[in-house]
Write a protein that holds these residues in place. Structure first.
Motif, PDB file in Angstrom:
ATOM      1  N   ILE A 143       0.862  -1.186   0.000  1.00 21.22           N
ATOM      2  CA  ILE A 143       0.000   0.000   0.000  1.00 21.22           C
ATOM      3  C   ILE A 143       0.895   1.231   0.000  1.00 21.22           C
ATOM      4  CG2 ILE A 143      -1.777   1.298   1.245  1.00 21.22           C
ATOM      5  CD1 ILE A 143      -2.730  -1.341   2.436  1.00 21.22           C
ATOM      6  N   GLU A 144       0.819   1.981  -1.047  1.00 21.69           N
ATOM      7  CA  GLU A 144       1.666   3.172  -1.177  1.00 21.69           C
ATOM      8  C   GLU A 144       1.369   4.155  -0.030  1.00 21.69           C
ATOM      9  OE1 GLU A 144       2.681   6.662  -4.474  1.00 21.69           O
ATOM     10  OE2 GLU A 144       1.378   4.983  -5.000  1.00 21.69           O
ATOM     11  N   GLY A 145       2.434   4.620   0.601  1.00 21.42           N
ATOM     12  CA  GLY A 145       2.280   5.611   1.666  1.00 21.42           C
ATOM     13  C   GLY A 145       1.974   5.038   3.029  1.00 21.42           C
ATOM     14  N   PRO A 150      -3.724   7.703   6.084  1.00 18.26           N
ATOM     15  CA  PRO A 150      -4.900   6.935   6.527  1.00 18.26           C
ATOM     16  C   PRO A 150      -6.048   6.944   5.532  1.00 18.26           C
ATOM     17  CG  PRO A 150      -4.048   8.270   8.325  1.00 18.26           C
ATOM     18  CD  PRO A 150      -3.319   8.704   7.092  1.00 18.26           C
ATOM     19  N   ASN A 151      -6.285   8.089   4.875  1.00 15.25           N
ATOM     20  CA  ASN A 151      -7.409   8.177   3.939  1.00 15.25           C
ATOM     21  C   ASN A 151      -7.276   7.162   2.814  1.00 15.25           C
ATOM     22  OD1 ASN A 151      -8.768  10.289   5.248  1.00 15.25           O
ATOM     23  ND2 ASN A 151      -7.488  11.829   4.267  1.00 15.25           N
ATOM     24  N   GLU A 156     -10.912   1.309  -0.610  1.00 17.65           N
ATOM     25  CA  GLU A 156     -10.938   0.142  -1.477  1.00 17.65           C
ATOM     26  C   GLU A 156      -9.630  -0.035  -2.237  1.00 17.65           C
ATOM     27  OE1 GLU A 156     -13.387  -2.407  -1.874  1.00 17.65           O
ATOM     28  OE2 GLU A 156     -13.667  -1.459   0.078  1.00 17.65           O
ATOM     29  N   GLU A 157      -8.883   1.060  -2.431  1.00 14.03           N
ATOM     30  CA  GLU A 157      -7.586   0.965  -3.107  1.00 14.03           C
ATOM     31  C   GLU A 157      -6.475   0.542  -2.145  1.00 14.03           C
ATOM     32  OE1 GLU A 157      -9.534   3.773  -3.352  1.00 14.03           O
ATOM     33  OE2 GLU A 157     -10.422   2.978  -5.209  1.00 14.03           O
ATOM     34  N   GLY A 158      -6.722   0.707  -0.839  1.00 10.14           N
ATOM     35  CA  GLY A 158      -5.733   0.335   0.161  1.00 10.14           C
ATOM     36  C   GLY A 158      -6.019  -1.042   0.726  1.00 10.14           C
ATOM     37  N   SER A 189      -5.959  -4.629   8.399  1.00 10.20           N
ATOM     38  CA  SER A 189      -6.697  -4.958   7.172  1.00 10.20           C
ATOM     39  C   SER A 189      -7.908  -5.822   7.494  1.00 10.20           C
ATOM     40  CB  SER A 189      -5.768  -5.686   6.194  1.00 10.20           C
ATOM     41  OG  SER A 189      -6.459  -6.070   5.029  1.00 10.20           O
ATOM     42  N   GLN A 190      -7.743  -6.761   8.396  1.00  9.93           N
ATOM     43  CA  GLN A 190      -8.860  -7.620   8.797  1.00  9.93           C
ATOM     44  C   GLN A 190      -9.954  -6.816   9.494  1.00  9.93           C
ATOM     45  OE1 GLN A 190      -8.379 -10.385   6.784  1.00  9.93           O
ATOM     46  NE2 GLN A 190      -9.349 -11.455   8.508  1.00  9.93           N
TER      47      GLN A 190
END
Length: 494
Positions: A143-145, A150-151, A156-158, A189-190
């Motif tokens: 995950i970039e960054g 946090p945003n 959905e992209e993270g 993530s979970q």
């Protein structure tokens, strides 16, 4: 004599109770990030005499029916064949080893998650191998960054791209073969995916060190700094806990630094954060099971000295670890300690002044120091070992446990058949020869029976030992240190 300063049973009781409380506080499901080692936590057993190396697993067995284990491994670690230096195997192979060990004692391993996945070929092969063995595998992506945005992370992209790990129990233990494996990110993530599914769940950490409930400069906490000198971990007062509660607690820099970001991630996932400080996140009752502060303080000081020798040896062997050496030197100076405070090292160095060739010594558990020197048939540590078990068995010093003929036969095999340039026997070879001799020699039999009593003893060598010898001492439960010098001036040392 070895003195106990830690009540292991009290610790298991308190720790399991607190974990149950934390599970209930989140509505019945908890993702718990397990730091350190599940098995063989010898650092904890050294600084907290009485702590059992398998305490974490024994605690989980108290929660056996509630527990499901997830292993996390970084795809880059698979690609780079990252090794566990203490046991000499790669992270991916260690996962297979640990799954076997946990399954054998009745704990449930649900799956493996490959983190920071980016189509690495070695990760794909490992995934296929696990699945062929019937183990569920999930992929979590880079995950970039992360973790500073946090945003994006909570979108959905993270986290949304990650595969959701199907779990079936209330305590989900997320562990790994080593640091940097993505345990925390897996838990978060979970939480994101559970929240989307309307499942109530929480997050907590299980870290043995630093111990939050004892002083910042307590030797136990300083020994942790020495143990993690390569990671640049620094113990510090948790400012968030102090601000929220007016209480002084100890944490370490990485958790303190990342806490604002974690808080923001929690808020994005569920609308509010359950924690006011990094200390709140942890479940650690170690400090409440210390029964003799003097004992654990002395044990921790000795651990710092051993870590210093290990850093010096690493620096000699690799040319690296300069920062580790300097950091541990600062800890020694702060505590007014030196290598002379390790009794066996002081004795060996004094003994070495009168000998041209390598020497070694062992401090037995009753405090007696026994030495050994290099001879025509045996190296210093092998001589020392035989001398030590003779002392333990009450056998006269002039008794030969191994005949000259046995030793020469092994040396002939090593040099003539195996083409080994060094004829001297390694520690494992001496033990094998002793076990064979014990079949027909009562003294050898009595001496062999004392080998288990070497556990917990302290050994020091005037030179760096071979990897074979270091491995055997580790397996015997012996704490070994070496002077950072080689026996010869050769460029290649096995």
């Amino acid at each position: 004599m070895n003195r106990v300063g830690f009540d292991n049973e009290k610790y298991l009781k308190l720790q399991s109770e607190k974990i149950r409380e934390r599970i209930n506080s989140f509505g019945g499901k908890l993702y718990m990030e397990f730091g350190g080692k599940l098995f063989d936590d010898y650092h904890a057993s050294r600084v907290l005499p009485g702590f059992q190396p398998d305490s974490k697993v024994r605690m989980l067995l108290k929660l056996k029916d509630q527990t499901e284990i997830i292993f996390a491994i970084n795809a880059a670690a698979i690609e780079q064949n990252k090794m566990r230096s203490d046991i000499g195997i790669t992270y991916d192979m260690d996962i297979l080893r640990l799954i076997d060990k946990l399954t054998e004692i009745g704990l449930y391993v649900g799956s493996v998650v490959i983190t920071q996945y980016n189509n690495q070929p070695s990760a794909d092969k490992f995934k296929a191998r696990l699945e062929n063995l019937g183990i569920r595998v999930y992929l979590h992506y880079t995950i970039e960054g992360y973790p500073s945005n946090p945003n994006y992370i909570v979108s959905e992209e993270g986290f949304g791209r990650n595969e959701y790990i199907e779990t079936s129990r209330s305590l989900i233990v997320v562990t790994a073969p080593g640091p940097g494996s993505g345990k925390m990110a897996t838990c978060l993530s979970q939480l994101y995916h559970d929240n989307k599914r309307g499942i109530k769940a929480g997050y907590a950490k299980y870290e043995t060190f630093p111990v939050w409930s004892i002083p910042l400069m307590h030797p136990v906490n300083l020994a942790y700094e020495a143990a993690t000198a390569d990671l640049n971990d620094v113990n510090m007062i948790d400012p968030w806990h102090l601000q929220a509660y007016g209480e002084t607690t100890v944490n370490y820099n990485r958790d303190v630094e990342v806490f604002p970001v974690l808080n923001a991630i929690f808020q994005h996932i569920s609308g509010e954060s359950p924690y006011k400080s990094p200390t709140d996140m942890g479940v650690n009752m170690v400090g409440f099971a210390i029964t003799d502060n003097e004992v654990v303080c002395e044990a921790s000081k000795q651990e710092i000295i051993r870590r210093y020798y290990a850093a010096l040896q690493k620096n000699k062997q690799t040319g690296l670890a300069v920062g580790e050496v300097k950091k541990i030197e600062m800890l020694l100076n702060r505590m007014e300690l030196s290598t002379n405070d390790r009794a066996v090292a002081k004795a060996v160095n004094a003994f070495a002044e009168n000998h041209e060739n390598p020497v070694a010594g062992i401090e037995l558990n009753n405090g007696r120091i026994v030495t050994g020197k290099t001879g025509p048939l045996l190296g210093a540590v092998c001589s020392m070992l035989l001398n030590a078990i003779k002392v333990l068995a009450g056998i006269d010093d002039d008794v030969l446990l191994l005949s000259k003929e046995v030793i020469q036969a092994i040396q002939k095999l090593k040099t003539k058949v195996m083409k080994n340039q060094n004829p001297r026997m390694h520690v494992d070879e001496v033990l094998i020869a002793l076990s064979v001799s014990a079949e027909n020699d009562d003294n050898a039999k009595r001496a062999l029976e004392q080998v288990p009593n070497l556990k917990g003893t302290q050994v020091h060598s005037s030179v760096i030992l071979s990897q074979e010898d270091m491995d055997i001492f580790r397996r015997l439960g012996v704490d070994l240190t070496c002077e950072p010098v080689y026996e010869s001036d050769k460029l290649y040392h096995k």
